[in-house]
Motif scaffolding. Structure first.
Motif, PDB file in Angstrom:
ATOM      1  N   THR A  57     -70.122  20.726  -1.965  1.00 29.93           N
ATOM      2  CA  THR A  57     -69.872  19.415  -2.560  1.00 29.93           C
ATOM      3  C   THR A  57     -71.047  18.463  -2.374  1.00 29.93           C
ATOM      4  O   THR A  57     -70.923  17.260  -2.599  1.00 29.93           O
ATOM      5  CB  THR A  57     -68.589  18.798  -1.973  1.00 29.93           C
ATOM      6  OG1 THR A  57     -68.676  18.793  -0.541  1.00 29.93           O
ATOM      7  CG2 THR A  57     -67.362  19.603  -2.399  1.00 29.93           C
ATOM      8  N   SER A  58     -72.172  18.983  -1.938  1.00 27.44           N
ATOM      9  CA  SER A  58     -73.430  18.242  -1.924  1.00 27.44           C
ATOM     10  C   SER A  58     -74.529  19.202  -2.377  1.00 27.44           C
ATOM     11  O   SER A  58     -74.311  20.410  -2.487  1.00 27.44           O
ATOM     12  CB  SER A  58     -73.736  17.685  -0.529  1.00 27.44           C
ATOM     13  OG  SER A  58     -73.978  18.732   0.387  1.00 27.44           O
ATOM     14  N   PHE A  59     -75.717  18.673  -2.636  1.00 24.75           N
ATOM     15  CA  PHE A  59     -76.805  19.497  -3.158  1.00 24.75           C
ATOM     16  C   PHE A  59     -77.472  20.261  -2.016  1.00 24.75           C
ATOM     17  O   PHE A  59     -78.450  19.798  -1.425  1.00 24.75           O
ATOM     18  CB  PHE A  59     -77.820  18.622  -3.891  1.00 24.75           C
ATOM     19  CG  PHE A  59     -77.276  18.000  -5.143  1.00 24.75           C
ATOM     20  CD1 PHE A  59     -77.261  18.722  -6.329  1.00 24.75           C
ATOM     21  CD2 PHE A  59     -76.775  16.709  -5.128  1.00 24.75           C
ATOM     22  CE1 PHE A  59     -76.761  18.154  -7.497  1.00 24.75           C
ATOM     23  CE2 PHE A  59     -76.267  16.132  -6.280  1.00 24.75           C
ATOM     24  CZ  PHE A  59     -76.261  16.860  -7.467  1.00 24.75           C
ATOM     25  N   LYS A  60     -76.919  21.435  -1.715  1.00 23.89           N
ATOM     26  CA  LYS A  60     -77.440  22.247  -0.620  1.00 23.89           C
ATOM     27  C   LYS A  60     -77.794  23.653  -1.087  1.00 23.89           C
ATOM     28  O   LYS A  60     -78.894  24.133  -0.842  1.00 23.89           O
ATOM     29  CB  LYS A  60     -76.436  22.308   0.528  1.00 23.89           C
ATOM     30  CG  LYS A  60     -76.953  23.036   1.754  1.00 23.89           C
ATOM     31  CD  LYS A  60     -75.971  22.962   2.924  1.00 23.89           C
ATOM     32  CE  LYS A  60     -76.543  23.668   4.151  1.00 23.89           C
ATOM     33  NZ  LYS A  60     -75.614  23.609   5.309  1.00 23.89           N
ATOM     34  N   TRP A  61     -76.865  24.318  -1.770  1.00 27.32           N
ATOM     35  CA  TRP A  61     -77.066  25.715  -2.170  1.00 27.32           C
ATOM     36  C   TRP A  61     -77.402  25.842  -3.651  1.00 27.32           C
ATOM     37  O   TRP A  61     -76.801  25.172  -4.485  1.00 27.32           O
ATOM     38  CB  TRP A  61     -75.804  26.526  -1.899  1.00 27.32           C
ATOM     39  CG  TRP A  61     -75.571  26.848  -0.466  1.00 27.32           C
ATOM     40  CD1 TRP A  61     -74.831  26.129   0.428  1.00 27.32           C
ATOM     41  CD2 TRP A  61     -76.075  27.976   0.254  1.00 27.32           C
ATOM     42  NE1 TRP A  61     -74.846  26.730   1.655  1.00 27.32           N
ATOM     43  CE2 TRP A  61     -75.606  27.868   1.589  1.00 27.32           C
ATOM     44  CE3 TRP A  61     -76.888  29.060  -0.084  1.00 27.32           C
ATOM     45  CZ2 TRP A  61     -75.912  28.808   2.570  1.00 27.32           C
ATOM     46  CZ3 TRP A  61     -77.197  30.001   0.894  1.00 27.32           C
ATOM     47  CH2 TRP A  61     -76.716  29.871   2.199  1.00 27.32           C
ATOM     48  N   PRO A  62     -78.332  26.727  -3.997  1.00 27.60           N
ATOM     49  CA  PRO A  62     -78.457  27.127  -5.401  1.00 27.60           C
ATOM     50  C   PRO A  62     -77.261  27.997  -5.787  1.00 27.60           C
ATOM     51  O   PRO A  62     -76.817  28.836  -4.996  1.00 27.60           O
ATOM     52  CB  PRO A  62     -79.752  27.945  -5.433  1.00 27.60           C
ATOM     53  CG  PRO A  62     -80.474  27.589  -4.168  1.00 27.60           C
ATOM     54  CD  PRO A  62     -79.404  27.290  -3.170  1.00 27.60           C
ATOM     55  N   ILE A  63     -76.742  27.783  -6.963  1.00 23.11           N
ATOM     56  CA  ILE A  63     -75.621  28.579  -7.464  1.00 23.11           C
ATOM     57  C   ILE A  63     -76.115  29.431  -8.627  1.00 23.11           C
ATOM     58  O   ILE A  63     -76.578  28.905  -9.642  1.00 23.11           O
ATOM     59  CB  ILE A  63     -74.452  27.681  -7.897  1.00 23.11           C
ATOM     60  CG1 ILE A  63     -73.855  26.962  -6.671  1.00 23.11           C
ATOM     61  CG2 ILE A  63     -73.384  28.494  -8.618  1.00 23.11           C
ATOM     62  CD1 ILE A  63     -72.748  25.983  -7.009  1.00 23.11           C
ATOM     63  N   GLU A  64     -76.029  30.739  -8.467  1.00 26.80           N
ATOM     64  CA  GLU A  64     -76.463  31.659  -9.511  1.00 26.80           C
ATOM     65  C   GLU A  64     -75.389  31.863 -10.574  1.00 26.80           C
ATOM     66  O   GLU A  64     -75.687  32.054 -11.758  1.00 26.80           O
ATOM     67  CB  GLU A  64     -76.839  33.011  -8.896  1.00 26.80           C
ATOM     68  CG  GLU A  64     -78.105  32.978  -8.071  1.00 26.80           C
ATOM     69  CD  GLU A  64     -79.316  32.669  -8.928  1.00 26.80           C
ATOM     70  OE1 GLU A  64     -79.708  33.524  -9.748  1.00 26.80           O
ATOM     71  OE2 GLU A  64     -79.861  31.556  -8.797  1.00 26.80           O
ATOM     72  N   ASN A  65     -74.142  31.828 -10.149  1.00 33.48           N
ATOM     73  CA  ASN A  65     -73.034  31.982 -11.093  1.00 33.48           C
ATOM     74  C   ASN A  65     -71.782  31.390 -10.461  1.00 33.48           C
ATOM     75  O   ASN A  65     -71.615  31.423  -9.242  1.00 33.48           O
ATOM     76  CB  ASN A  65     -72.800  33.455 -11.441  1.00 33.48           C
ATOM     77  CG  ASN A  65     -71.816  33.632 -12.586  1.00 33.48           C
ATOM     78  OD1 ASN A  65     -71.968  33.018 -13.642  1.00 33.48           O
ATOM     79  ND2 ASN A  65     -70.784  34.437 -12.384  1.00 33.48           N
ATOM     80  N   ILE A  66     -70.910  30.843 -11.300  1.00 31.75           N
ATOM     81  CA  ILE A  66     -69.669  30.255 -10.800  1.00 31.75           C
ATOM     82  C   ILE A  66     -68.601  30.397 -11.872  1.00 31.75           C
ATOM     83  O   ILE A  66     -68.876  30.239 -13.065  1.00 31.75           O
ATOM     84  CB  ILE A  66     -69.874  28.775 -10.400  1.00 31.75           C
ATOM     85  CG1 ILE A  66     -68.622  28.211  -9.720  1.00 31.75           C
ATOM     86  CG2 ILE A  66     -70.293  27.936 -11.590  1.00 31.75           C
ATOM     87  CD1 ILE A  66     -68.863  26.874  -9.041  1.00 31.75           C
ATOM     88  N   ALA A  67     -67.355  30.723 -11.452  1.00 31.99           N
ATOM     89  CA  ALA A  67     -66.275  30.933 -12.414  1.00 31.99           C
ATOM     90  C   ALA A  67     -64.936  30.793 -11.696  1.00 31.99           C
ATOM     91  O   ALA A  67     -64.827  31.017 -10.483  1.00 31.99           O
ATOM     92  CB  ALA A  67     -66.383  32.311 -13.063  1.00 31.99           C
ATOM     93  N   TRP A  68     -63.929  30.418 -12.467  1.00 27.46           N
ATOM     94  CA  TRP A  68     -62.565  30.389 -11.936  1.00 27.46           C
ATOM     95  C   TRP A  68     -62.047  31.817 -11.787  1.00 27.46           C
ATOM     96  O   TRP A  68     -62.163  32.621 -12.708  1.00 27.46           O
ATOM     97  CB  TRP A  68     -61.638  29.628 -12.873  1.00 27.46           C
ATOM     98  CG  TRP A  68     -61.883  28.144 -12.935  1.00 27.46           C
ATOM     99  CD1 TRP A  68     -62.688  27.486 -13.814  1.00 27.46           C
ATOM    100  CD2 TRP A  68     -61.313  27.148 -12.080  1.00 27.46           C
ATOM    101  NE1 TRP A  68     -62.662  26.143 -13.573  1.00 27.46           N
ATOM    102  CE2 TRP A  68     -61.820  25.898 -12.511  1.00 27.46           C
ATOM    103  CE3 TRP A  68     -60.420  27.189 -11.003  1.00 27.46           C
ATOM    104  CZ2 TRP A  68     -61.461  24.694 -11.897  1.00 27.46           C
ATOM    105  CZ3 TRP A  68     -60.062  25.997 -10.390  1.00 27.46           C
ATOM    106  CH2 TRP A  68     -60.586  24.769 -10.831  1.00 27.46           C
ATOM    107  N   GLN A  69     -61.464  32.121 -10.627  1.00 24.74           N
ATOM    108  CA  GLN A  69     -60.748  33.393 -10.462  1.00 24.74           C
ATOM    109  C   GLN A  69     -59.299  33.223 -10.899  1.00 24.74           C
ATOM    110  O   GLN A  69     -58.729  34.097 -11.541  1.00 24.74           O
ATOM    111  CB  GLN A  69     -60.808  33.868  -9.012  1.00 24.74           C
ATOM    112  CG  GLN A  69     -60.154  35.220  -8.789  1.00 24.74           C
ATOM    113  CD  GLN A  69     -60.271  35.675  -7.346  1.00 24.74           C
ATOM    114  OE1 GLN A  69     -60.111  34.880  -6.415  1.00 24.74           O
ATOM    115  NE2 GLN A  69     -60.556  36.949  -7.159  1.00 24.74           N
ATOM    116  N   ASP A  70     -58.701  32.114 -10.506  1.00 26.36           N
ATOM    117  CA  ASP A  70     -57.379  31.711 -10.957  1.00 26.36           C
ATOM    118  C   ASP A  70     -57.315  30.196 -10.836  1.00 26.36           C
ATOM    119  O   ASP A  70     -58.343  29.548 -10.631  1.00 26.36           O
ATOM    120  CB  ASP A  70     -56.265  32.407 -10.136  1.00 26.36           C
ATOM    121  CG  ASP A  70     -56.438  32.222  -8.635  1.00 26.36           C
ATOM    122  OD1 ASP A  70     -56.688  31.070  -8.204  1.00 26.36           O
ATOM    123  OD2 ASP A  70     -56.325  33.209  -7.886  1.00 26.36           O
TER     124      ASP A  70
END
Length: 245
Positions: A193-206
């Motif tokens: 919830t802050s700018f710390k990690w690079p995110i390569e991919n993100i998606a809802w599982q449910d």
């Protein structure tokens, strides 16, 4: 040239709502027209013969609708414009976009305080008296993804370092019906919830779980990320469980 006022924006991280009087913070009117126009400031009074001070509003013309934002009811915008010398340029740089949501037809995302490719993002809800929520500052929105049942919205923001080929990301999850932010937990206690990690991919599982792919490193330091970007770029998948705030 417009200066980027980020200090006071970063300090305002609370949930911002319209004031308690009868004046709505956000008003929507249907109009005929398909062309978007730059925002303008409009002075309005309920009664032209009244001696009461006029209300200052920002007017946006979108496709087939007009959105009016009462500045006194949205302090972060009022304070921002009060510090700007070239207010019309600041208005020209603002962008208001309607959010496509099957469960709520009253959400808009406003970008302002732009500097190069980054800015601040204010989420607006014109239902009831109108509400607003500051989502990010010094950032760019990269995606808005509804949950499978459309009860939540996942906002992904990035903050680019021009000297690096990687970027850090931040996620915000919104309870659409209640217009409230939701927290997330994960087994590694990593912060998203802050700018710390690079995110390569993100998606809802449910509807209650989000899957996030991040670099397979211990800590996202500059040195570690520089080495990772030049390596095989191994990925860890993290499961985020949504919790209320």
């Amino acid at each position: 040239m417009i200066k980027h006022y980020s200090g006071w924006i970063l300090m305002i991280s609370i949930f911002l709502v319209g004031c308690s009087d009868d004046t709505p913070a956000i008003v929507q009117n249907d109009i005929n027209g398909n062309e978007e126009e730059s925002a303008i400031l409009v002075e309005q009074t309920e009664d032209e013969s009244s001696e009461n001070e006029a209300n200052t509003m920002i007017e946006f013309n979108l496709e087939n609708e007009q959105i009016m934002i009462e500045l006194s009811q949205v302090p972060i915008l009022e304070n921002y414009l009060a510090q700007i010398q070239d207010r019309q340029q600041a208005l020209d740089d603002m962008k208001l976009e309607k959010i496509d949501s099957s469960t709520k037809d009253s959400l808009y995302l406003l970008s302002f305080s732009l500097y190069e490719d980054s800015g601040s993002y204010l989420l607006l809800d014109r239902s009831d008296q109108g509400s607003s929520l500051l989502l990010a500052d010094l950032a760019t929105v990269s995606d808005i993804i509804p949950s499978p049942d459309a009860s939540k919205l996942l906002f992904i923001f990035n903050r680019q370092n021009p000297e690096k080929s990687w970027q850090r990301n931040k996620v915000v999850i919104l309870d659409v019906e209640n217009f409230t932010p939701l927290g997330v937990t994960n087994e590694k206690d990593l912060l998203f919830t802050s700018f710390k990690w690079p995110i390569e991919n993100i998606a809802w599982q449910d509807n209650e779980t989000i899957l996030v792919d991040i670099p397979a490193i211990e800590e996202p330091t500059i040195a570690a990320l520089d080495l990772w970007i030049e390596s095989d770029k191994m990925i860890d998948q993290i499961t985020l469980a949504i919790v209320g705030e």
